[in-house]
Design a protein around this motif. Structure first.
Motif, PDB file in Angstrom:
ATOM      1  N   ILE A 287       0.898  -1.198   0.041  1.00  0.00           N
ATOM      2  CA  ILE A 287      -0.134  -0.005   0.096  1.00  0.00           C
ATOM      3  C   ILE A 287       0.887   1.442   0.166  1.00  0.00           C
ATOM      4  N   PRO A 288       0.762   2.331  -0.807  1.00  0.00           N
ATOM      5  CA  PRO A 288       1.565   3.421  -0.934  1.00  0.00           C
ATOM      6  C   PRO A 288       1.204   4.259   0.139  1.00  0.00           C
ATOM      7  N   GLY A 289       2.378   4.885   0.541  1.00  0.00           N
ATOM      8  CA  GLY A 289       2.425   5.952   1.825  1.00  0.00           C
ATOM      9  C   GLY A 289       1.652   7.157   1.306  1.00  0.00           C
ATOM     10  N   ARG A 290       1.848   7.541   0.067  1.00  0.00           N
ATOM     11  CA  ARG A 290       1.328   8.705  -0.421  1.00  0.00           C
ATOM     12  C   ARG A 290       0.237   8.191  -1.746  1.00  0.00           C
ATOM     13  N   PRO A 291      -0.948   8.085  -1.546  1.00  0.00           N
ATOM     14  CA  PRO A 291      -2.034   7.778  -2.757  1.00  0.00           C
ATOM     15  C   PRO A 291      -1.854   8.780  -3.702  1.00  0.00           C
ATOM     16  N   ALA A 292      -2.338   8.324  -4.895  1.00  0.00           N
ATOM     17  CA  ALA A 292      -2.559   8.989  -6.206  1.00  0.00           C
ATOM     18  C   ALA A 292      -3.597   9.962  -5.685  1.00  0.00           C
ATOM     19  N   ALA A 293      -3.652  11.255  -6.587  1.00  0.00           N
ATOM     20  CA  ALA A 293      -4.570  12.223  -6.339  1.00  0.00           C
ATOM     21  C   ALA A 293      -6.131  11.520  -6.122  1.00  0.00           C
ATOM     22  N   GLU A 294      -6.266  10.802  -7.134  1.00  0.00           N
ATOM     23  CA  GLU A 294      -7.688  10.260  -7.445  1.00  0.00           C
ATOM     24  C   GLU A 294      -8.054   9.171  -6.551  1.00  0.00           C
ATOM     25  N   GLY A 295      -6.939   8.891  -5.745  1.00  0.00           N
ATOM     26  CA  GLY A 295      -7.084   7.554  -4.584  1.00  0.00           C
ATOM     27  C   GLY A 295      -6.450   6.278  -5.255  1.00  0.00           C
ATOM     28  N   PRO A 296      -5.973   5.459  -4.090  1.00  0.00           N
ATOM     29  CA  PRO A 296      -5.207   4.429  -4.592  1.00  0.00           C
ATOM     30  C   PRO A 296      -6.009   3.436  -5.770  1.00  0.00           C
ATOM     31  N   VAL A 297      -5.661   2.944  -6.385  1.00  0.00           N
ATOM     32  CA  VAL A 297      -6.345   1.967  -7.596  1.00  0.00           C
ATOM     33  C   VAL A 297      -5.539   0.739  -7.326  1.00  0.00           C
ATOM     34  N   LEU A 298      -6.276  -0.532  -6.962  1.00  0.00           N
ATOM     35  CA  LEU A 298      -5.865  -1.924  -6.714  1.00  0.00           C
ATOM     36  C   LEU A 298      -5.207  -2.400  -8.250  1.00  0.00           C
ATOM     37  N   GLN A 299      -3.962  -2.929  -8.260  1.00  0.00           N
ATOM     38  CA  GLN A 299      -3.387  -3.242  -9.439  1.00  0.00           C
ATOM     39  C   GLN A 299      -2.879  -4.421  -9.343  1.00  0.00           C
ATOM     40  N   LEU A 300      -3.066  -5.291 -10.281  1.00  0.00           N
ATOM     41  CA  LEU A 300      -2.294  -6.620 -10.615  1.00  0.00           C
ATOM     42  C   LEU A 300      -0.997  -6.581 -10.870  1.00  0.00           C
ATOM     43  N   THR A 301       0.006  -6.987 -10.126  1.00  0.00           N
ATOM     44  CA  THR A 301       1.342  -6.718 -10.578  1.00  0.00           C
ATOM     45  C   THR A 301       2.363  -8.144 -10.329  1.00  0.00           C
ATOM     46  N   ARG A 302       3.693  -7.804 -10.897  1.00  0.00           N
ATOM     47  CA  ARG A 302       4.453  -8.820 -10.723  1.00  0.00           C
ATOM     48  C   ARG A 302       5.526  -8.184  -9.786  1.00  0.00           C
ATOM     49  N   LEU A 303       6.385  -9.168  -9.317  1.00  0.00           N
ATOM     50  CA  LEU A 303       7.641  -8.666  -8.248  1.00  0.00           C
ATOM     51  C   LEU A 303       8.645  -8.049  -9.227  1.00  0.00           C
ATOM     52  N   GLY A 304       8.931  -6.876  -8.792  1.00  0.00           N
ATOM     53  CA  GLY A 304      10.167  -6.151  -9.357  1.00  0.00           C
ATOM     54  C   GLY A 304      11.406  -6.915  -8.771  1.00  0.00           C
ATOM     55  N   LYS A 305      12.609  -6.153  -9.097  1.00  0.00           N
ATOM     56  CA  LYS A 305      13.831  -6.731  -8.666  1.00  0.00           C
ATOM     57  C   LYS A 305      14.728  -5.527  -8.268  1.00  0.00           C
ATOM     58  N   ARG A 306      15.505  -5.868  -7.006  1.00  0.00           N
ATOM     59  CA  ARG A 306      16.650  -4.710  -6.766  1.00  0.00           C
ATOM     60  C   ARG A 306      17.717  -4.974  -7.208  1.00  0.00           C
ATOM     61  N   HIS A 307      18.574  -3.979  -7.066  1.00  0.00           N
ATOM     62  CA  HIS A 307      20.491  -3.979  -7.326  1.00  0.00           C
ATOM     63  C   HIS A 307      20.611  -4.787  -5.986  1.00  0.00           C
ATOM     64  N   PHE A 308      21.982  -5.212  -6.176  1.00  0.00           N
ATOM     65  CA  PHE A 308      22.566  -5.938  -5.093  1.00  0.00           C
ATOM     66  C   PHE A 308      22.651  -5.060  -3.890  1.00  0.00           C
ATOM     67  N   ALA A 309      22.539  -5.788  -2.626  1.00  0.00           N
ATOM     68  CA  ALA A 309      22.244  -5.235  -1.469  1.00  0.00           C
ATOM     69  C   ALA A 309      23.515  -4.242  -1.353  1.00  0.00           C
ATOM     70  N   GLU A 310      23.493  -3.098  -0.294  1.00  0.00           N
ATOM     71  CA  GLU A 310      24.760  -2.372  -0.226  1.00  0.00           C
ATOM     72  C   GLU A 310      25.487  -2.824   1.033  1.00  0.00           C
ATOM     73  N   PRO A 311      26.875  -2.467   0.761  1.00  0.00           N
ATOM     74  CA  PRO A 311      27.980  -3.456   1.562  1.00  0.00           C
ATOM     75  C   PRO A 311      27.619  -3.319   3.213  1.00  0.00           C
ATOM     76  N   ILE A 312      28.047  -4.272   3.724  1.00  0.00           N
ATOM     77  CA  ILE A 312      27.901  -4.361   5.267  1.00  0.00           C
ATOM     78  C   ILE A 312      28.536  -3.175   5.810  1.00  0.00           C
ATOM     79  N   ILE A 313      28.093  -2.818   7.221  1.00  0.00           N
ATOM     80  CA  ILE A 313      28.617  -1.781   7.963  1.00  0.00           C
ATOM     81  C   ILE A 313      29.498  -2.023   9.184  1.00  0.00           C
ATOM     82  N   ARG A 314      30.699  -1.684   9.102  1.00  0.00           N
ATOM     83  CA  ARG A 314      31.462  -2.153  10.344  1.00  0.00           C
ATOM     84  C   ARG A 314      31.413  -1.022  11.634  1.00  0.00           C
TER      85      ARG A 314
END
Length: 248
Positions: A161-188
């Motif tokens: 669910i979006p934190g900021r809905p569209a001006a006309e209100g949130p529409v229920l959309q059928l979607t597929r999973l997207g993909k991220r870049h590799f994770a950021e490095p670990i933090i020492r």
């Protein structure tokens, strides 16, 4: 209708309280959730120690285990009945793309699905629950649709669910999973005893986030609904691996 609710933020989360209120409009609600925040627990089961189940003053049951533990215990004997629907959330933060692999919110719903019960995971993209009423309204719409037209077989839905809905209100959309870049490095870092400690780095930015993906729907102010399954077979590699095995 008997509805089981769990999450990964813990039984004290405002998100699970809101989801329980919504679900109570459609049937008998039972909450079985972790005793603390177990975000990122994925599908882990606790097998090295026994689990305890306690009941909070408001009636929510809480377990000293993972989200998967909670749903597994509930369905396989704790409740004494089989729920008709499993709901998970409302999570404090999105669970999209690769995040679904690590998400305890999705895992709680997935455990219900693996045990043959339809399940829906709800996540609110913007952290802090400022838009919790918006999220509760979306959950109401989705559960109402399920009650009005249940699927003929168990289904696993991941709702963001979006934190900021569209001006006309949130529409229920059928979607597929997207993909991220590799994770950021670990933090020492260093603890007070001057010993090195390590933090897991933040998730990578969205990479596959075009139209049709969960990332795109939420980014444009709409609700992403992605059906999930659990078959991890790499079908596209079957022929290649078969040829490789023939040469082994």
């Amino acid at each position: 209708m008997k509805i089981l609710i769990s999450n990964d933020d813990g039984y004290l989360s405002p998100g699970i309280a809101a989801l329980a209120r919504v679900a109570a409009e459609f049937g008998e609600v039972v909450v079985v959730a972790p005793d603390r925040d177990r975000s990122g627990a994925s599908n882990s089961l606790t097998l090295d120690r026994p689990l305890t189940v306690r009941t909070a003053p408001g009636g929510f049951r809480y377990v000293n285990g993972t989200p998967t533990d909670c749903v597994h215990l509930a369905i396989t004997g704790l409740l004494g009945f089989r729920p008709d629907l499993v709901l998970s959330g409302i999570n404090d933060g999105a669970n999209m793309g690769d995040d679904t692999i690590y998400s305890g919110t999705v895992a709680a719903a997935m455990e219900g699905y693996q045990l043959g019960v339809p399940a829906i995971a709800f996540s609110l993209a913007r952290r802090g629950f400022e838009q919790l009423e918006l999220a509760a309204g979306v959950a109401r719409r989705v559960v109402q649709a399920f009650v009005a037209q249940p699927f003929p077989e168990p289904v696993l839905l991941n709702v963001n669910i979006p934190g900021r809905p569209a001006a006309e209100g949130p529409v229920l959309q059928l979607t597929r999973l997207g993909k991220r870049h590799f994770a950021e490095p670990i933090i020492r870092a260093t603890n007070p005893r001057d010993e090195p400690i390590w933090w897991i780095g933040p998730a990578g930015a969205a990479k596959d986030a075009g139209p049709g993906t969960d990332f795109h729907a939420v980014d444009t102010g709409h609700v992403s609904i992605t059906p999930l399954n659990i078959d991890l077979t790499g079908y596209r590699q079957m022929d290649r691996v078969g040829a490789w095995l023939a040469q082994a």
